[in-house]
Enzyme design. Structure first.
Site, PDB file in Angstrom:
ATOM      1  CB  SER A  29       3.000   1.947  -5.689  1.00 15.35           C
ATOM      2  OG  SER A  29       3.357   3.295  -5.735  1.00 15.35           O
ATOM      3  CB  THR A 126      -0.615   4.986  -1.867  1.00 14.51           C
ATOM      4  OG1 THR A 126      -0.577   3.570  -1.812  1.00 14.51           O
ATOM      5  CG2 THR A 126      -2.039   5.462  -1.964  1.00 14.51           C
ATOM      6  CB  THR A 144      -2.894   2.404  -3.854  1.00 10.36           C
ATOM      7  OG1 THR A 144      -1.636   1.761  -3.680  1.00 10.36           O
ATOM      8  CG2 THR A 144      -3.979   1.490  -3.305  1.00 10.36           C
ATOM      9  NE  ARG A 154      -2.839  -5.465   1.352  1.00 10.33           N
ATOM     10  CZ  ARG A 154      -2.505  -4.187   1.172  1.00 10.33           C
ATOM     11  NH1 ARG A 154      -2.787  -3.580   0.045  1.00 10.33           N
ATOM     12  NH2 ARG A 154      -1.893  -3.524   2.120  1.00 10.33           N
ATOM     13  N   GLY A 156      -6.028  -2.987   0.988  1.00  7.94           N
ATOM     14  CA  GLY A 156      -5.357  -2.260   2.068  1.00  7.94           C
ATOM     15  C   GLY A 156      -6.153  -1.075   2.555  1.00  7.94           C
ATOM     16  CB  THR A 177       1.555   6.489   1.095  1.00  9.03           C
ATOM     17  OG1 THR A 177       2.079   5.440   0.288  1.00  9.03           O
ATOM     18  CG2 THR A 177       2.712   7.264   1.663  1.00  9.03           C
ATOM     19  N   GLY A 178       1.826   3.830   2.677  1.00 10.33           N
ATOM     20  CA  GLY A 178       2.603   2.933   3.524  1.00 10.33           C
ATOM     21  C   GLY A 178       1.905   1.611   3.691  1.00 10.33           C
TER      22      GLY A 178
END
Ligand code: ASP
Length: 265
Positions: A29, A126, A144, A154, A156, A177-178
Site C-alpha cells: 500500500s 499507508t 501511500t 482518485r 485520497g 491511515t485508512g
C-alpha cells in the site's frame, strides 16, 4: 534512529523513514509494490511538513520510486504546496529523481484476483512517520499508493495537508491511515493536532478524530486510524477498527504495539 543519534533533522528522519516502505515490495500500500488502480496503474501520493508550517505534496505520481522526496522538493524548491499527475512527474524528471516501474508481479496477480472476486480485504497500510529531533524540532511524512483498485485519477487523504498529515511546531504532529474518503471528509490529522492544542493527550486526540469519522460515516465500517506525537515527545494512537500497528523508536529502543480501537470488525 541512526540519523537521530547523529543529530540529524526531524525532516531528514521522517523522509528517510517513509522511504523504507516506499522501497519494500512486500508493503502493498506504499510505493514500489503498491496495489494498482482498476486499470492496472500504480499511482502514488505523499506529503511532508516541518515545524515551521512548510509543507509539500505530490499526488497521482506514476513511475517514480520516492514520492516523499519529490514532495520535499516541492516544499523546498517551489512556492507551491502540491503538484499533481503529469506536472509532478515533469517536476520529478527535471530534478532527476529515480524512476521505477512500480507494478510488481504480486500486485498484478492481486488485481487479477480482485477482478474475479471483487473482494479486496482490509489492506489499509499507508505509512505515516512523525519525528522529533534532538533540537526539539518535529516533522511528519505520509506516503501511500492509495486505495487498492481505485478509479484512475482518485486521490485520497494521504497527500492532503490536514487530512493525511499535519504538523504544528507549537503543538505536535499527526498522521492517518485508512479509508481516505472518510479521513479527508473530517480533515482528520488537523483535528488531532487541534485537540492536542486544546490540551488533550495524543491518544485522546486521535480517539476524537476517530469519533468524527464514525459520526460522518456511521454505517460504513472502514478503517480510520491516527498516530500523533506532541512536541514534548508524548505519543498516542487510536483506530476505528482493530489492526492498526504503531512502531515507536526512541533512545529506549524500538517497540511495536496495536493501537486501541473504537469498534470491533
Ligand atoms: N489513506 C489511503 C488512501 O485513502 C489508503 C490507506 O491508508 O490504505 O489513499
Amino acid at each position: 534512529m541512526t540519523m537521530y543519534e547523529q543529530g540529524g533533522s526531524a525532516l531528514d528522519m521522517v523522509e528517510a523513514g517513509a522511504k523504507v516502505p516506499e522501497s519494500d515490495a512486500r508493503d502493498m500500500s506504499v510505493g514500489y509494490g503498491g496495489l494498482p488502480d482498476q486499470s492496472g496503474k500504480v499511482s502514488l501520493d505523499a506529503c511532508i511538513m516541518d515545524d515551521q508550517m512548510n509543507c509539500g505534496a505530490v499526488c497521482y505520481v506514476q513511475g517514480y520510486a520516492h514520492p516523499i522526496s519529490i514532495a520535499r522538493a516541492v516544499m523546498e524548491d517551489t512556492d507551491h504546496v502540491m503538484l499533481a499527475g503529469a506536472g509532478a512527474e515533469a517536476f520529478a524528471k527535471k530534478h532527476a529523481f529515480a524512476r521505477k516501474r512500480l507494478l510488481t508481479k504480486d500486485a498484478k496477480r492481486a488485481l487479477k484476483d480482485w477482478k474475479k472476486h471483487q473482494v479486496s480485504g482490509n489492506n489499509h497500510d499507508t505509512i505515516g512517520v512523525l519525528g522529533l529531533d534532538k533540537s526539539g524540532k518535529i516533522a511528519g511524512a505520509c506516503s501511500t499508493s492509495g486505495r487498492a483498485y481505485k478509479l484512475p485519477g482518485r486521490v485520497g487523504d494521504s497527500p492532503i495537508i490536514g487530512a493525511g498529515l499535519y504538523v504544528d511546531g507549537e503543538v505536535g504532529a499527526a498522521a492517518a491511515t485508512g479509508m481516505g474518503e472518510h479521513i479527508q471528509t473530517v480533515l482528520g490529522s488537523f483535528v488531532v493536532v487541534e485537540m492536542m492544542r486544546q490540551g488533550k493527550s495524543p491518544d485522546r486526540a486521535c480517539a476524537i478524530a476517530v469519533d468524527r469519522v464514525i459520526r460522518a460515516f456511521p454505517h460504513l465500517k472502514e478503517q480510520a486510524a491516527f498516530v500523533a506525537m506532541s512536541r514534548e515527545g508524548e505519543y498516542g494512537a487510536h483506530a476505528r477498527l482493530p489492526g492498526f500497528k504503531v512502531c515507536i523508536a526512541s533512545e529506549e529502543g524500538i517497540s511495536i504495539y496495536d493501537a486501541n480501537y473504537t469498534e470491533g470488525l
